[in-house]
Enzyme design. Structure first.
Site, short mmCIF file in Angstrom:
data_model
loop_
_atom_site.label_atom_id
_atom_site.label_comp_id
_atom_site.label_asym_id
_atom_site.label_seq_id
_atom_site.Cartn_x
_atom_site.Cartn_y
_atom_site.Cartn_z
N TYR A 1 11.70 87.13 6.62
CA TYR A 1 10.40 86.63 6.77
C TYR A 1 10.46 85.30 6.95
O TYR A 1 9.78 84.87 7.77
CB TYR A 1 9.61 86.80 5.41
CG TYR A 1 8.30 86.56 5.44
CD1 TYR A 1 7.28 87.61 5.83
CD2 TYR A 1 7.67 85.23 4.91
CE1 TYR A 1 5.74 87.24 5.86
CE2 TYR A 1 6.44 84.84 5.08
CZ TYR A 1 5.28 85.83 5.41
OH TYR A 1 4.13 85.50 5.64
N HIS B 1 9.26 83.23 10.48
CA HIS B 1 8.28 82.05 10.39
C HIS B 1 9.23 80.67 10.69
O HIS B 1 8.23 79.89 11.23
CB HIS B 1 7.64 82.13 9.15
CG HIS B 1 6.78 82.86 8.92
ND1 HIS B 1 6.98 84.28 8.50
CD2 HIS B 1 5.44 82.85 8.83
CE1 HIS B 1 5.92 84.96 8.55
NE2 HIS B 1 4.79 83.96 8.69
N TYR C 1 -0.94 75.08 7.07
CA TYR C 1 -0.76 76.45 6.66
C TYR C 1 0.66 76.68 6.10
O TYR C 1 1.69 76.13 6.48
CB TYR C 1 -0.72 77.34 7.92
CG TYR C 1 -0.83 78.75 8.00
CD1 TYR C 1 -0.68 79.58 6.60
CD2 TYR C 1 -1.02 79.61 9.05
CE1 TYR C 1 -0.79 80.79 6.34
CE2 TYR C 1 -1.22 80.84 8.79
CZ TYR C 1 -1.02 81.62 7.53
OH TYR C 1 -1.20 83.10 7.48
N TRP D 1 2.18 89.53 16.91
CA TRP D 1 2.69 88.93 15.61
C TRP D 1 2.86 90.06 14.73
O TRP D 1 3.63 90.51 14.01
CB TRP D 1 2.07 87.86 15.37
CG TRP D 1 2.88 87.09 14.15
CD1 TRP D 1 2.32 87.04 12.65
CD2 TRP D 1 3.99 86.34 14.04
NE1 TRP D 1 3.03 86.61 12.13
CE2 TRP D 1 4.42 86.01 12.60
CE3 TRP D 1 4.98 86.19 14.86
CZ2 TRP D 1 5.32 85.37 12.36
CZ3 TRP D 1 6.15 85.36 14.53
CH2 TRP D 1 6.19 85.07 13.25
N TRP D 2 1.52 90.81 14.62
CA TRP D 2 1.68 91.78 13.50
C TRP D 2 2.64 93.04 13.74
O TRP D 2 3.14 93.38 12.69
CB TRP D 2 0.21 92.23 13.44
CG TRP D 2 -1.05 91.68 12.99
CD1 TRP D 2 -0.84 90.20 12.27
CD2 TRP D 2 -2.37 91.75 12.98
NE1 TRP D 2 -2.05 89.69 12.07
CE2 TRP D 2 -3.10 90.66 12.40
CE3 TRP D 2 -3.11 92.89 13.66
CZ2 TRP D 2 -4.33 90.61 12.38
CZ3 TRP D 2 -4.39 92.86 13.59
CH2 TRP D 2 -5.06 91.69 12.82
#
Length: 104
Positions: free
Chosen positions: A18, A22, A41, A76-77
């Site tokens: 993860y 990112h 964010y 992206w999902w």
């Protein structure tokens, strides 16, 4: 400026994947977020529960959660679906959180 927070769930053992994904956030996704008013964010991880806590500062009425129809977001999902809890359309299962306290 609004502050939005929500939580998601990371699959066990996927912290490094993860973080890596990112750290290498696609430039076109970053630009899309900025173009839609997301100026900050952050995502935090509670390792005991694998809960991800996300926080955004957003100008305007929307946020990243309102970009579901965008092809970049859908891509992206799909890219993230193997390492986190997702809905049938691969969108992250997320729950908005109510702000109870803010200090400037």
């Amino acid at each position: 400026m609004q502050r939005l927070a929500f939580k998601m769930k990371l699959n066990k053992g996927q912290k490094e994947a993860y973080k890596k994904r990112h750290d290498e956030l696609w430039p076109e996704l970053k630009q899309l977020l900025k173009d839609n008013g997301v100026s900050e964010y952050s995502i935090f991880l509670d390792e005991e529960t694998s809960t991800l806590f996300a926080f955004q500062k957003v100008s305007g009425d929307g946020g990243s959660q309102d970009l579901a129809d965008n092809p970049i977001v859908k891509k992206w999902w799909d890219f993230m679906a193997d390492i986190m809890e997702v809905n049938p359309d691969n969108s992250p299962v997320s729950k908005s959180l109510e702000e109870l306290f803010f200090m400037e």
